[in-house]
Design a protein around this motif. Structure first.
Motif, PDB file in Angstrom:
ATOM      1  N   THR A 313      54.812  55.037  18.534  1.00  9.23           N
ATOM      2  CA  THR A 313      53.701  55.963  18.772  1.00  9.23           C
ATOM      3  C   THR A 313      54.030  57.324  18.179  1.00  9.23           C
ATOM      4  N   SER A 316      54.722  57.091  14.161  1.00  4.56           N
ATOM      5  CA  SER A 316      53.541  56.859  13.324  1.00  4.56           C
ATOM      6  C   SER A 316      52.843  58.188  13.058  1.00  4.56           C
ATOM      7  N   SER A 317      52.816  59.061  14.071  1.00  6.72           N
ATOM      8  CA  SER A 317      52.197  60.364  13.884  1.00  6.72           C
ATOM      9  C   SER A 317      52.994  61.207  12.895  1.00  6.72           C
ATOM     10  N   ASN A 320      52.279  59.815   9.459  1.00  7.80           N
ATOM     11  CA  ASN A 320      50.920  60.179   9.030  1.00  7.80           C
ATOM     12  C   ASN A 320      50.827  61.646   8.634  1.00  7.80           C
ATOM     13  N   PRO A 325      57.340  57.405   3.920  1.00  9.03           N
ATOM     14  CA  PRO A 325      57.269  56.012   4.368  1.00  9.03           C
ATOM     15  C   PRO A 325      58.566  55.418   4.936  1.00  9.03           C
ATOM     16  N   ALA A 350      50.798  49.231  12.424  1.00  9.32           N
ATOM     17  CA  ALA A 350      49.476  49.281  13.055  1.00  9.32           C
ATOM     18  C   ALA A 350      48.883  50.685  13.015  1.00  9.32           C
ATOM     19  N   ARG A 351      49.726  51.705  12.880  1.00  8.73           N
ATOM     20  CA  ARG A 351      49.252  53.087  13.063  1.00  8.73           C
ATOM     21  C   ARG A 351      49.365  53.968  11.823  1.00  8.73           C
ATOM     22  N   THR A 353      48.438  55.181   8.459  1.00 12.47           N
ATOM     23  CA  THR A 353      47.237  54.933   7.657  1.00 12.47           C
ATOM     24  C   THR A 353      47.561  54.656   6.187  1.00 12.47           C
ATOM     25  N   GLY A 354      48.672  55.210   5.687  1.00 17.69           N
ATOM     26  CA  GLY A 354      49.009  54.989   4.278  1.00 17.69           C
ATOM     27  C   GLY A 354      49.853  53.741   4.038  1.00 17.69           C
ATOM     28  N   TRP A 357      49.510  51.068   1.114  1.00 19.93           N
ATOM     29  CA  TRP A 357      49.790  51.456  -0.279  1.00 19.93           C
ATOM     30  C   TRP A 357      51.238  51.822  -0.530  1.00 19.93           C
TER      31      TRP A 357
ATOM     32  N   LEU B 157      42.072  59.198   2.548  1.00 19.07           N
ATOM     33  CA  LEU B 157      43.367  59.271   1.878  1.00 19.07           C
ATOM     34  C   LEU B 157      43.171  59.178   0.367  1.00 19.07           C
ATOM     35  N   GLU B 159      45.088  59.258  -3.238  1.00 20.23           N
ATOM     36  CA  GLU B 159      46.397  59.104  -3.860  1.00 20.23           C
ATOM     37  C   GLU B 159      46.533  60.157  -4.949  1.00 20.23           C
ATOM     38  N   ARG B 166      41.779  55.978  -1.443  1.00 16.69           N
ATOM     39  CA  ARG B 166      42.239  54.686  -0.941  1.00 16.69           C
ATOM     40  C   ARG B 166      41.423  54.204   0.238  1.00 16.69           C
ATOM     41  N   ARG B 242      52.638  61.385  -1.357  1.00 19.40           N
ATOM     42  CA  ARG B 242      51.574  60.832  -2.204  1.00 19.40           C
ATOM     43  C   ARG B 242      50.240  61.532  -2.029  1.00 19.40           C
ATOM     44  N   PHE B 244      48.938  61.896   1.050  1.00 21.90           N
ATOM     45  CA  PHE B 244      48.355  61.336   2.273  1.00 21.90           C
ATOM     46  C   PHE B 244      48.695  62.183   3.513  1.00 21.90           C
ATOM     47  N   GLY B 246      49.116  65.164   6.458  1.00 14.55           N
ATOM     48  CA  GLY B 246      48.157  65.904   7.269  1.00 14.55           C
ATOM     49  C   GLY B 246      47.201  65.033   8.053  1.00 14.55           C
ATOM     50  N   GLU B 247      47.443  63.731   8.089  1.00 17.55           N
ATOM     51  CA  GLU B 247      46.592  62.834   8.879  1.00 17.55           C
ATOM     52  C   GLU B 247      46.784  63.111  10.361  1.00 17.55           C
ATOM     53  N   PHE B 251      46.113  60.420  15.549  1.00 16.42           N
ATOM     54  CA  PHE B 251      47.214  60.749  16.452  1.00 16.42           C
ATOM     55  C   PHE B 251      46.912  60.128  17.818  1.00 16.42           C
ATOM     56  N   PRO B 252      47.834  59.326  18.360  1.00 13.70           N
ATOM     57  CA  PRO B 252      47.540  58.655  19.639  1.00 13.70           C
ATOM     58  C   PRO B 252      47.701  59.614  20.815  1.00 13.70           C
ATOM     59  N   ALA B 264      42.877  51.148  16.007  1.00 13.23           N
ATOM     60  CA  ALA B 264      43.700  51.440  17.185  1.00 13.23           C
ATOM     61  C   ALA B 264      42.835  52.010  18.312  1.00 13.23           C
TER      62      ALA B 264
END
Lengths: 394, 394
Positions: A313, A316-317, A320, A325, A350-351, A353-354, A357, B157, B159, B166, B242, B244, B246-247, B251-252, B264
């Motif tokens: 959890t 993943s944040s 993101n 990666p 699962a969380r 987003t990239g 790719w 996102l 690239e 993407r 890449r 991506f 700042g997502e 965020f859970p 999710a």
């Protein structure tokens, strides 16, 4: 670029000394002529600086160069394994470690002294750290090794411009001036004392030992009693505007959960730290946890799976946000990797987003819990390499 | 540095053209001699390049220089307000916007066309975007303005190396080549088409309009139907390995919560996005929400307070990770600032570990929901400024 004062001969020599030493470090075995060719300095300047560096014990000059083809053979220059060492010190929640590392990166001595530092006063722990430093310096002296710099790793927020430890929640420390405290307890060598967050030093050790083909973009997660992250982007440590970056331990992963040392509830380290996992598994500590996992005991496996979910959890944040990666599991997480990696990877896939790719990877640090103190020692070594003239002059 | 080909005269001219234009942009009113002195180019070279830039309509030369003291007065050079403009296009979830911005940074025209793009097919939305671009280009032509570059902002996102979108979860889009799609629908001007994430463009707009004394380290949070973050560190956009980075929307923040477009549960945008807040407050949209808040209606105020808590959970982790103390509320959050800021600040103060040494601030973007399209237009302008010779030659 404006300089406050004109650059004098001393400034030029400091710069060129570092240039010559870096050229020798990059390609050991080079001759003086090779160094002159690669740095653009004259042969006479290189010779003067090589003599100075050799006199200071930083480099050795030996035999004939071993290369094919015609032409005169120069003598071969390399970093001296007996040159000045960096001393790393780590004050962790449950141990104090010291490490001596040489110019060529090799670790000469690494010692871990277990202790529950939470149950001791700050003065008492600093006293023990001082003793550890004295012992490491005595060991270096006995081996005929000079110490040229010190790096101190701590589990807390260190203000980069001042080197002040602002807070170490798991130790209960506030505003500790570590260079001054250590200097009051032991005769520190000349040269700077670098203080830094243990997770950042651990990430640097991972970067520096992974070689030129290693990952240049990763998040190194130090799982100990606390949890810290060291962020490496483009081969550089990212530590934020003041050095406080990479704080992961207090990532909120639950609206409930036990009260944390920071005052909040549901912090990652109270639910996925080494002690939290062991408690959930019903075992005493990390060693017992690994034994229970190896024996396939269900409570241990389920405790690690649950921690992996929490860690997933939070991470993943992080992934993101930073678009990085690769996760490297360090500290006690490195030992839990065989059981932690798969459920963690599933949570990340699962969380993140990239992920489609650029697949997310989870690897274990080969350095484990030794990474931070090794990183602290190597940072001190890099300090010497960046300004060898100051070491020679001192 | 190795160059694949030797640098020819054309490369040198391109470089020097940009140098001269930047000198004029930095200090409007300079003479040719001033530009020569500040760039280190000869007066003859500067004159040739100034003639070229003036001929291409990028700069104007007017009157006598207005400065005191002795010596000959040169004519005064400045960027032409009628010079090439950047066209910004934003394809958002609930609108399509276009913006024309000039070399001096001023916005000539900004148009927002409301539409529920989620309910339309990708082709249909692209058709509308193409129409919006055609209209903006026609408007520029009618005003006698050339368009020198295009920036496209999207909620997804992108690239960086390829410019490929993407995924845009809130639009339900996958792998869309926007430059090609737009080029098929309208006659795009020569010059590059920059595609980027809307939150990143919004953060850049905030950086560029805040002036030299503005914050250089901040997280710009674009609250719309989705939620995105643009990270600025040391005056530079940080967009990850890449692009991506700042997502923030996924965020859970809760282990339960509604199912998100990403698959999710408990994602920030499903609980603190503009639609989620309005639904909780029992109103139809942002305008109604602001009206209810201004009227002091309890359900609206409590919905915003709850969202502030969720946002605080997510942002405290971001601030702890990046060690950046400033939050700028953008998009619809800018309009909610009077009600959102205080509970958000309280949540951040409770969770940001470095807050005692560098107070966290929460400010509202003056640009609000216009930031992304303005940032896209300004990015296109900066593309022209970085290579004016290509515009002149085209």
């Amino acid at each position: 670029m404006t300089q406050a004062r004109p650059a004098g001969q001393h400034t030029v020599r400091r710069h060129n000394c570092a240039l010559v030493l870096a050229a020798i470090a990059d390609s050991p075995g080079r001759s003086r002529a090779d160094v002159a060719a690669s740095t653009g300095l004259t042969k006479a300047t290189v010779s003067t600086l090589v003599d100075r560096l050799a006199g200071g014990g930083l480099i050795t000059e030996s035999g004939r160069q071993d290369r094919p083809g015609p032409g005169r053979r120069g003598t071969s220059l390399s970093l001296s394994p007996r040159g000045p060492h960096g001393l790393g010190v780590e004050i962790a929640v449950d141990y104090i470690a010291t490490c001596l590392a040489g110019l060529t990166g090799e670790v000469r001595e690494l010692r871990v002294r277990r202790a529950d530092n939470r149950s001791l006063s700050t003065a008492r722990v600093l006293g023990r750290a001082g003793k550890a430093v004295r012992e490491a310096l005595a060991e270096a002296t006995a081996r005929g090794i000079a110490v040229g710099g010190v790096g101190v790793a701590v589990p807390g927020l260190v203000e980069e411009p001042t080197g002040l430890l602002r807070v170490a929640p798991n130790l209960g420390w506030h505003d500790v001036d570590l260079p001054a405290e250590l200097a009051a307890r032991t005769e520190l060598p000349a040269g700077p004392v670098l203080v830094g967050n243990e997770a950042n030093f651990a990430a640097l050790a991972q970067l520096w030992t992974s070689g030129p083909d290693g990952a240049r973009d990763f998040v190194h997660v130090s799982g100990e009693i606390g949890i810290g992250a060291g962020i490496v982007i483009g081969g550089q440590l990212f530590s934020g505007t003041r050095g406080f970056g990479g704080e992961l331990g207090h990532f909120p992963v639950s609206s409930r959960g036990p009260r944390c040392t920071c005052g909040a509830r549901g912090c990652l380290e109270t639910l996925a730290g080494q002690e939290a996992i062991a408690a959930k598994a019903g075992v005493a500590g990390l060693t017992e946890l690994v034994a229970a996992l190896s024996a396939g005991e269900r409570p241990a496996r389920s405790a690690v799976r649950e921690a992996a979910g929490r860690l997933g959890t939070a991470l993943s944040s992080v992934l993101n946000l930073l678009d990085v990666p690769c996760v490297v599991l360090g500290g006690s997480y490195a030992r839990l990797h065989p059981w932690l990696a798969e459920p963690l990877l599933a949570a990340l896939r699962a969380r993140v987003t990239g992920a489609p790719w650029s697949p997310v990877t989870v690897t274990a640090s080969a350095l484990g819990s030794e990474a931070a103190v090794r990183g602290a020692a190597s940072s001190a070594v890099r300090g010497i390499m960046a300004d060898p003239d100051s070491f020679v002059a001192s």
